[in-house]
Scaffold this motif. Structure first.
Motif, PDB file in Angstrom:
ATOM      1  N   PRO A  36     108.386  -7.493 110.233  1.00 14.42           N
ATOM      2  CA  PRO A  36     108.780  -6.208 110.806  1.00 14.42           C
ATOM      3  C   PRO A  36     108.749  -6.199 112.337  1.00 14.42           C
ATOM      4  O   PRO A  36     109.322  -5.308 112.960  1.00 14.42           O
ATOM      5  N   PHE A  37     108.087  -7.196 112.931  1.00 15.31           N
ATOM      6  CA  PHE A  37     107.967  -7.283 114.391  1.00 15.31           C
ATOM      7  C   PHE A  37     108.377  -8.686 114.845  1.00 15.31           C
ATOM      8  O   PHE A  37     108.464  -9.603 114.034  1.00 15.31           O
ATOM      9  N   PRO A  38     108.583  -8.884 116.142  1.00 15.33           N
ATOM     10  CA  PRO A  38     108.966 -10.204 116.632  1.00 15.33           C
ATOM     11  C   PRO A  38     107.941 -11.292 116.295  1.00 15.33           C
ATOM     12  O   PRO A  38     106.728 -11.068 116.356  1.00 15.33           O
ATOM     13  N   ARG A  39     108.452 -12.458 115.939  1.00 13.16           N
ATOM     14  CA  ARG A  39     107.623 -13.642 115.687  1.00 13.16           C
ATOM     15  C   ARG A  39     108.319 -14.830 116.344  1.00 13.16           C
ATOM     16  O   ARG A  39     109.513 -15.024 116.198  1.00 13.16           O
ATOM     17  N   TYR A  40     107.520 -15.598 117.067  1.00 14.22           N
ATOM     18  CA  TYR A  40     108.020 -16.783 117.763  1.00 14.22           C
ATOM     19  C   TYR A  40     107.207 -17.979 117.293  1.00 14.22           C
ATOM     20  O   TYR A  40     106.004 -17.868 117.072  1.00 14.22           O
ATOM     21  N   ALA A  41     107.851 -19.136 117.146  1.00 13.38           N
ATOM     22  CA  ALA A  41     107.144 -20.330 116.687  1.00 13.38           C
ATOM     23  C   ALA A  41     107.606 -21.540 117.483  1.00 13.38           C
ATOM     24  O   ALA A  41     108.814 -21.724 117.706  1.00 13.38           O
ATOM     25  N   TYR A  42     106.653 -22.354 117.903  1.00  9.09           N
ATOM     26  CA  TYR A  42     106.943 -23.618 118.579  1.00  9.09           C
ATOM     27  C   TYR A  42     106.620 -24.739 117.600  1.00  9.09           C
ATOM     28  O   TYR A  42     105.516 -24.786 117.051  1.00  9.09           O
ATOM     29  N   VAL A  43     107.583 -25.609 117.340  1.00  7.52           N
ATOM     30  CA  VAL A  43     107.392 -26.702 116.398  1.00  7.52           C
ATOM     31  C   VAL A  43     106.673 -27.843 117.127  1.00  7.52           C
ATOM     32  O   VAL A  43     107.267 -28.526 117.965  1.00  7.52           O
ATOM     33  N   GLN A  44     105.402 -28.006 116.808  1.00  2.87           N
ATOM     34  CA  GLN A  44     104.603 -29.057 117.441  1.00  2.87           C
ATOM     35  C   GLN A  44     104.836 -30.415 116.796  1.00  2.87           C
ATOM     36  O   GLN A  44     104.692 -31.444 117.441  1.00  2.87           O
ATOM     37  N   ALA A  45     105.173 -30.409 115.495  1.00  2.62           N
ATOM     38  CA  ALA A  45     105.439 -31.657 114.776  1.00  2.62           C
ATOM     39  C   ALA A  45     106.238 -31.340 113.519  1.00  2.62           C
ATOM     40  O   ALA A  45     106.123 -30.251 112.956  1.00  2.62           O
ATOM     41  N   GLY A  46     107.051 -32.300 113.092  1.00  2.00           N
ATOM     42  CA  GLY A  46     107.759 -32.186 111.826  1.00  2.00           C
ATOM     43  C   GLY A  46     109.124 -31.550 111.919  1.00  2.00           C
ATOM     44  O   GLY A  46     109.650 -31.294 113.005  1.00  2.00           O
ATOM     45  N   THR A  47     109.692 -31.308 110.731  1.00  4.31           N
ATOM     46  CA  THR A  47     111.036 -30.733 110.597  1.00  4.31           C
ATOM     47  C   THR A  47     110.983 -29.618 109.570  1.00  4.31           C
ATOM     48  O   THR A  47     110.524 -29.825 108.443  1.00  4.31           O
ATOM     49  N   ILE A  48     111.469 -28.440 109.942  1.00  6.85           N
ATOM     50  CA  ILE A  48     111.478 -27.301 109.032  1.00  6.85           C
ATOM     51  C   ILE A  48     112.876 -26.691 109.010  1.00  6.85           C
ATOM     52  O   ILE A  48     113.503 -26.517 110.056  1.00  6.85           O
ATOM     53  N   VAL A  54     102.368 -20.298 116.267  1.00  7.14           N
ATOM     54  CA  VAL A  54     103.070 -19.054 115.972  1.00  7.14           C
ATOM     55  C   VAL A  54     102.505 -17.919 116.814  1.00  7.14           C
ATOM     56  O   VAL A  54     101.289 -17.745 116.903  1.00  7.14           O
ATOM     57  N   ILE A  55     103.412 -17.152 117.416  1.00  4.37           N
ATOM     58  CA  ILE A  55     103.029 -16.009 118.246  1.00  4.37           C
ATOM     59  C   ILE A  55     103.692 -14.767 117.667  1.00  4.37           C
ATOM     60  O   ILE A  55     104.920 -14.708 117.555  1.00  4.37           O
ATOM     61  N   ASP A  56     102.872 -13.800 117.255  1.00  9.56           N
ATOM     62  CA  ASP A  56     103.374 -12.528 116.741  1.00  9.56           C
ATOM     63  C   ASP A  56     103.126 -11.443 117.775  1.00  9.56           C
ATOM     64  O   ASP A  56     102.089 -11.428 118.435  1.00  9.56           O
ATOM     65  N   MET A  57     104.076 -10.521 117.886  1.00 10.37           N
ATOM     66  CA  MET A  57     103.922  -9.343 118.736  1.00 10.37           C
ATOM     67  C   MET A  57     104.078  -8.143 117.816  1.00 10.37           C
ATOM     68  O   MET A  57     105.180  -7.867 117.332  1.00 10.37           O
ATOM     69  N   VAL A  58     102.941  -7.488 117.507  1.00  5.77           N
ATOM     70  CA  VAL A  58     102.933  -6.404 116.516  1.00  5.77           C
ATOM     71  C   VAL A  58     102.346  -5.130 117.120  1.00  5.77           C
ATOM     72  O   VAL A  58     101.774  -5.149 118.204  1.00  5.77           O
TER      73      VAL A  58
END
Length: 141
Positions: free
Chosen positions: A73-85, A126-130
């Motif tokens: 329901p709110f912004p979510r940001y993610a930085y991929v430190q390793a792997g493939t998604i 992962v960074i959430d802004m809620v």
């Protein structure tokens, strides 16, 4: 006038310290990762309007794992430190693959799921802004 030699003395003492700080600062490398005003599905980024709270967490997703269908329901940001998604947005029908070093601006209020498509664990910052106290994951029933 007696204070003038004192000031010059302080300047001479401070100069090497200032030079050391400049030498250290000169070694800092800033590499832009992403700049965007929209999410991965093209939505404008809108922050919570009251009592904003930032939540930071790490995720480790094993190879072959598929996350349940969910939305934020709110912004979510993610930085991929390793792997493939691979992230599949059910609402748009689009699948995007993110690898080590990529930054994800997740869709807001759109159903999606992620799958580790690689051979190593996916590690995400992962960074959430809620709104304060609110959860940012809603599972599809």
């Amino acid at each position: 006038m007696k204070s003038l030699p004192f000031v010059f003395g302080l300047m001479l003492l401070a100069s090497p310290l200032h030079a050391d700080n400049q030498a250290t600062a000169a070694k800092v490398v800033v590499k832009p990762v992403l700049s965007s005003t929209v999410t991965s599905s093209g939505q404008p980024i809108v922050l919570p309007q009251k009592n904003a709270q930032v939540l930071v967490s790490t995720y480790e997703i094993p190879p072959g794992a598929v996350l349940p269908t969910h939305k934020h329901p709110f912004p979510r940001y993610a930085y991929v430190q390793a792997g493939t998604i691979a992230v599949t947005n059910i609402d748009t029908g689009k699948t995007e693959t993110f690898r080590t070093g990529d930054f994800i601006l997740e869709a807001v209020d759109q159903w999606h799921y992620g799958a580790n498509t690689g051979t190593e664990p996916v590690k995400l910052l992962v960074i959430d802004m809620v709104e304060k106290g609110a959860a940012n994951v809603v599972l599809q029933k």
